[in-house]
Design a protein around this motif. Structure first.
Motif, PDB file in Angstrom:
ATOM      1  N   LYS A   1      -4.958  11.971   1.003  1.00 14.28           N
ATOM      2  CA  LYS A   1      -4.127  12.724   0.059  1.00 14.28           C
ATOM      3  C   LYS A   1      -3.875  11.919  -1.209  1.00 14.28           C
ATOM      4  O   LYS A   1      -3.895  12.450  -2.320  1.00 14.28           O
ATOM      5  CB  LYS A   1      -2.777  13.078   0.710  1.00 14.28           C
ATOM      6  N   ARG A   2      -3.640  10.615  -1.033  1.00 13.81           N
ATOM      7  CA  ARG A   2      -3.380   9.764  -2.198  1.00 13.81           C
ATOM      8  C   ARG A   2      -4.614   9.716  -3.103  1.00 13.81           C
ATOM      9  O   ARG A   2      -4.509   9.854  -4.324  1.00 13.81           O
ATOM     10  CB  ARG A   2      -2.993   8.353  -1.757  1.00 13.81           C
ATOM     11  N   LEU A   3      -5.793   9.514  -2.503  1.00 13.10           N
ATOM     12  CA  LEU A   3      -7.020   9.482  -3.297  1.00 13.10           C
ATOM     13  C   LEU A   3      -7.225  10.798  -4.040  1.00 13.10           C
ATOM     14  O   LEU A   3      -7.491  10.820  -5.246  1.00 13.10           O
ATOM     15  CB  LEU A   3      -8.235   9.229  -2.396  1.00 13.10           C
ATOM     16  N   ARG A   4      -7.116  11.898  -3.311  1.00 13.55           N
ATOM     17  CA  ARG A   4      -7.365  13.210  -3.910  1.00 13.55           C
ATOM     18  C   ARG A   4      -6.374  13.511  -5.033  1.00 13.55           C
ATOM     19  O   ARG A   4      -6.745  14.006  -6.098  1.00 13.55           O
ATOM     20  CB  ARG A   4      -7.266  14.291  -2.826  1.00 13.55           C
ATOM     21  N   THR A   5      -5.104  13.200  -4.806  1.00 13.44           N
ATOM     22  CA  THR A   5      -4.070  13.479  -5.802  1.00 13.44           C
ATOM     23  C   THR A   5      -4.360  12.782  -7.124  1.00 13.44           C
ATOM     24  O   THR A   5      -4.205  13.366  -8.207  1.00 13.44           O
ATOM     25  CB  THR A   5      -2.690  13.036  -5.272  1.00 13.44           C
ATOM     26  N   VAL A   6      -4.795  11.524  -7.051  1.00 12.83           N
ATOM     27  CA  VAL A   6      -5.074  10.760  -8.271  1.00 12.83           C
ATOM     28  C   VAL A   6      -6.410  11.157  -8.875  1.00 12.83           C
ATOM     29  O   VAL A   6      -6.511  11.435 -10.080  1.00 12.83           O
ATOM     30  CB  VAL A   6      -5.045   9.239  -7.977  1.00 12.83           C
ATOM     31  N   TRP A   7      -7.450  11.215  -8.079  1.00 13.80           N
ATOM     32  CA  TRP A   7      -8.799  11.430  -8.596  1.00 13.80           C
ATOM     33  C   TRP A   7      -9.006  12.807  -9.211  1.00 13.80           C
ATOM     34  O   TRP A   7      -9.747  12.953 -10.178  1.00 13.80           O
ATOM     35  CB  TRP A   7      -9.820  11.197  -7.482  1.00 13.80           C
ATOM     36  N   GLN A   8      -8.359  13.832  -8.659  1.00 16.36           N
ATOM     37  CA  GLN A   8      -8.640  15.186  -9.138  1.00 16.36           C
ATOM     38  C   GLN A   8      -8.110  15.434 -10.552  1.00 16.36           C
ATOM     39  O   GLN A   8      -8.527  16.390 -11.213  1.00 16.36           O
ATOM     40  CB  GLN A   8      -8.045  16.215  -8.183  1.00 16.36           C
ATOM     41  N   LEU A   9      -7.233  14.566 -11.035  1.00 12.39           N
ATOM     42  CA  LEU A   9      -6.671  14.734 -12.372  1.00 12.39           C
ATOM     43  C   LEU A   9      -7.385  13.907 -13.434  1.00 12.39           C
ATOM     44  O   LEU A   9      -7.054  13.986 -14.615  1.00 12.39           O
ATOM     45  CB  LEU A   9      -5.179  14.370 -12.355  1.00 12.39           C
TER      46      LEU A   9
ATOM     47  N   PRO B   1       0.795  -1.223   0.000  1.00 16.49           N
ATOM     48  CA  PRO B   1       0.000   0.000   0.000  1.00 16.49           C
ATOM     49  C   PRO B   1       0.829   1.275   0.000  1.00 16.49           C
ATOM     50  O   PRO B   1       0.345   2.336  -0.360  1.00 16.49           O
ATOM     51  CB  PRO B   1      -0.826  -0.118   1.293  1.00 16.49           C
ATOM     52  N   LYS B   2       2.091   1.202   0.420  1.00 18.48           N
ATOM     53  CA  LYS B   2       2.920   2.397   0.480  1.00 18.48           C
ATOM     54  C   LYS B   2       3.644   2.669  -0.841  1.00 18.48           C
ATOM     55  O   LYS B   2       4.297   3.685  -1.006  1.00 18.48           O
ATOM     56  CB  LYS B   2       3.940   2.286   1.624  1.00 18.48           C
ATOM     57  N   SER B   3       3.536   1.748  -1.769  1.00 13.70           N
ATOM     58  CA  SER B   3       4.228   1.904  -3.039  1.00 13.70           C
ATOM     59  C   SER B   3       3.355   2.643  -4.044  1.00 13.70           C
ATOM     60  O   SER B   3       2.161   2.856  -3.831  1.00 13.70           O
ATOM     61  CB  SER B   3       4.607   0.535  -3.612  1.00 13.70           C
ATOM     62  N   ASP B   4       3.963   2.996  -5.166  1.00 14.41           N
ATOM     63  CA  ASP B   4       3.224   3.686  -6.218  1.00 14.41           C
ATOM     64  C   ASP B   4       2.249   2.759  -6.928  1.00 14.41           C
ATOM     65  O   ASP B   4       1.424   3.207  -7.724  1.00 14.41           O
ATOM     66  CB  ASP B   4       4.202   4.289  -7.239  1.00 14.41           C
ATOM     67  N   ASP B   5       2.338   1.459  -6.642  1.00 12.90           N
ATOM     68  CA  ASP B   5       1.467   0.500  -7.319  1.00 12.90           C
ATOM     69  C   ASP B   5      -0.006   0.784  -7.064  1.00 12.90           C
ATOM     70  O   ASP B   5      -0.854   0.480  -7.905  1.00 12.90           O
ATOM     71  CB  ASP B   5       1.791  -0.929  -6.862  1.00 12.90           C
ATOM     72  N   VAL B   6      -0.323   1.337  -5.895  1.00 13.50           N
ATOM     73  CA  VAL B   6      -1.737   1.568  -5.596  1.00 13.50           C
ATOM     74  C   VAL B   6      -2.347   2.585  -6.543  1.00 13.50           C
ATOM     75  O   VAL B   6      -3.563   2.601  -6.744  1.00 13.50           O
ATOM     76  CB  VAL B   6      -1.938   2.018  -4.136  1.00 13.50           C
ATOM     77  N   ASP B   7      -1.521   3.444  -7.149  1.00 15.52           N
ATOM     78  CA  ASP B   7      -2.061   4.396  -8.117  1.00 15.52           C
ATOM     79  C   ASP B   7      -2.702   3.673  -9.290  1.00 15.52           C
ATOM     80  O   ASP B   7      -3.653   4.171  -9.905  1.00 15.52           O
ATOM     81  CB  ASP B   7      -0.963   5.333  -8.622  1.00 15.52           C
ATOM     82  N   GLU B   8      -2.203   2.486  -9.608  1.00 13.68           N
ATOM     83  CA  GLU B   8      -2.816   1.683 -10.675  1.00 13.68           C
ATOM     84  C   GLU B   8      -4.268   1.362 -10.345  1.00 13.68           C
ATOM     85  O   GLU B   8      -5.135   1.364 -11.217  1.00 13.68           O
ATOM     86  CB  GLU B   8      -2.043   0.374 -10.873  1.00 13.68           C
ATOM     87  N   ILE B   9      -4.518   1.055  -9.079  1.00 16.32           N
ATOM     88  CA  ILE B   9      -5.872   0.714  -8.656  1.00 16.32           C
ATOM     89  C   ILE B   9      -6.772   1.941  -8.745  1.00 16.32           C
ATOM     90  O   ILE B   9      -7.882   1.879  -9.276  1.00 16.32           O
ATOM     91  CB  ILE B   9      -5.855   0.177  -7.216  1.00 16.32           C
ATOM     92  N   LEU B  10      -6.289   3.065  -8.237  1.00 15.51           N
ATOM     93  CA  LEU B  10      -7.094   4.286  -8.244  1.00 15.51           C
ATOM     94  C   LEU B  10      -7.307   4.825  -9.659  1.00 15.51           C
ATOM     95  O   LEU B  10      -8.282   5.528  -9.923  1.00 15.51           O
ATOM     96  CB  LEU B  10      -6.434   5.346  -7.368  1.00 15.51           C
ATOM     97  N   GLN B  11      -6.411   4.467 -10.585  1.00 17.07           N
ATOM     98  CA  GLN B  11      -6.551   4.890 -11.974  1.00 17.07           C
ATOM     99  C   GLN B  11      -7.389   3.911 -12.794  1.00 17.07           C
ATOM    100  O   GLN B  11      -7.685   4.183 -13.962  1.00 17.07           O
ATOM    101  CB  GLN B  11      -5.167   5.005 -12.627  1.00 17.07           C
ATOM    102  N   LEU B  12      -7.766   2.781 -12.189  1.00 17.03           N
ATOM    103  CA  LEU B  12      -8.462   1.725 -12.935  1.00 17.03           C
ATOM    104  C   LEU B  12      -9.707   2.226 -13.678  1.00 17.03           C
ATOM    105  O   LEU B  12      -9.839   1.976 -14.886  1.00 17.03           O
ATOM    106  CB  LEU B  12      -8.819   0.574 -11.990  1.00 17.03           C
ATOM    107  N   PRO B  13     -10.654   2.937 -13.031  1.00 16.57           N
ATOM    108  CA  PRO B  13     -11.826   3.390 -13.788  1.00 16.57           C
ATOM    109  C   PRO B  13     -11.470   4.366 -14.907  1.00 16.57           C
ATOM    110  O   PRO B  13     -12.058   4.316 -15.993  1.00 16.57           O
ATOM    111  CB  PRO B  13     -12.699   4.054 -12.719  1.00 16.57           C
ATOM    112  N   GLU B  14     -10.482   5.221 -14.680  1.00 11.17           N
ATOM    113  CA  GLU B  14     -10.075   6.178 -15.715  1.00 11.17           C
ATOM    114  C   GLU B  14      -9.503   5.466 -16.935  1.00 11.17           C
ATOM    115  O   GLU B  14      -9.821   5.808 -18.088  1.00 11.17           O
ATOM    116  CB  GLU B  14      -9.045   7.147 -15.124  1.00 11.17           C
TER     117      GLU B  14
END
Length: 382
Positions: free
Chosen positions: A175-183, A131-144
């Motif tokens: 912060k992680r959610l907001r950083t990814v989702w707002q873009l 969860p602390k790695s950048d890999d989680v951004d893949e999950i948050l970017q999945l719908p996009e």
């Protein structure tokens, strides 16, 4: 099984959904134009019913809606698993498409699928990641990424979103959610939950990441006139009669609280033979208090004397000025500083609401139950 004329305790739909015309139009417009939405109201005012109705209206070839309930999530890892499962499941109709999307868009994480009796509809995803790695951004970017690939927009509706406030190191997670989702340009979010005080804190505090994240909608009560039309119509549809005055009394007794209006109207309907009477309403009201008594007893059994005294003041009509010497002495609340502590504790227990400095008990049946306890001298200030 026959359809009940009144629905309570679960999300309503179809003929059981009443009014909310303006809210429906506004939320549907947000869905269609990709506007992030935060929906806030006290518990059981119909948030889930409203969102699910708009989900069905918005779903089309150009817009796909993903509904995620994170109530059972106790950590960021739980959230990622639940989020990924919902997005994969609700943006595809075939098992091979789910697997293909997982392979394409979660390539660094190696998701593991667990299948139920019907693999076409019943599966969950377990994500092997840090969860602390950048890999989680893949999950948050999945719908996009799915939206970009398939050429449509996605709206992700997350129920019980306030749960994230309970996670370890929640602010970092936010912060992680907001950083990814707002873009994201092809995905928007509808965030809502049943704990108003936590939702308010998440989205109204300037120091927290989700401040100004989107269009904040404060759900109001359905007005009595719409409820009366609804109640009379449901009675008529089932071959029974209730006059408008009695239907209005149902609404007044429970202060137009959505779930309680449905519940009390149901109990009146149960007691009614052919034509509802004031006696039917009286018996139904006693039923609803009796049914909720065990819950209210559990909610209040561990309250301190100060907290009980504070509730006594609210029941007596005190809404503010709790720190005045007269109120402090009359209700034995201790010091002004103690009042702030009491208030925060009761808000956290969801026994009171504080709006613009005024304190209220949002649950009308709880308020009547408390008043009766006071009258029976069970809640005297000591």
């Amino acid at each position: 099984m026959e359809n009940k004329p009144f629905i309570f305790g679960v999300a309503t739909s179809g003929d059981n959904f009443t009014d909310r015309v303006k809210e429906t139009e506004r939320l549907l417009m947000n869905f269609r134009y990709g506007v992030n939405t935060i929906l806030i109201s006290p518990r059981r005012w119909g948030k889930t019913s409203l969102v699910k109705k708009v989900c069905s209206l918005a779903q089309s070839d150009n817009i796909k809606v993903v509904y995620v309930d994170v109530f059972s999530c106790r950590s960021d890892r739980d959230f990622y698993d639940t989020f990924a499962s919902a997005v994969l499941k609700q943006t595809s109709s075939k098992l091979d498409e789910w697997l293909e999307n997982a392979r394409l868009f979660l390539s660094r994480i190696s998701p593991k699928f667990s299948f139920g009796p019907d693999p076409m509809t019943d599966f969950s995803v377990s994500l092997e990641m840090n969860p602390k790695s950048d890999d989680v951004d893949e999950i948050l970017q999945l719908p996009e990424k799915i939206a970009q690939k398939k050429g449509y927009s996605i709206v992700v509706c997350i129920d019980e979103f306030q749960q994230i406030a309970e996670f370890d190191d929640s602010k970092t997670f936010q912060k992680r959610l907001r950083t990814v989702w707002q873009l994201q340009e092809h995905t928007s979010y509808c965030l809502f939950g049943s704990k108003k005080h936590l939702m308010n804190e998440l989205f109204e505090k300037k120091s927290l990441p989700f401040y100004k994240f989107g269009d904040v909608m404060y759900l109001q009560k359905i007005n009595a006139a719409d409820w009366v039309n609804y109640i009379c119509g449901r009675f008529e549809a089932t071959g029974k009669v209730i006059d408008r005055e009695l239907a209005e009394r149902i609404c007044k007794l429970v202060d137009n609280h959505s779930s309680y209006v449905q519940h009390l109207a149901w109990l009146v309907w149960v007691h009614t033979d052919k034509v509802a009477t004031p006696q039917d309403l009286e018996m139904a009201y006693e039923d609803i208090i009796d049914q909720n008594t065990p819950l209210f007893e559990k909610q209040t059994e561990n309250l301190s004397t100060y907290q009980m005294n504070f509730l006594r003041a609210v029941i007596d009509g005190v809404r503010s000025e709790f720190t005045s010497q007269m109120i402090l002495q009359k209700y034995e609340l201790g010091s002004s500083a103690n009042v702030s502590i009491i208030k925060r504790a009761l808000v956290k227990k969801e026994l009171i609401e504080v709006e613009k400095g005024r304190v209220t008990i949002q649950d009308p049946v709880l308020q009547m139950w408390l008043r009766r306890q006071l009258m029976q001298n069970h809640w005297r200030a000591e």
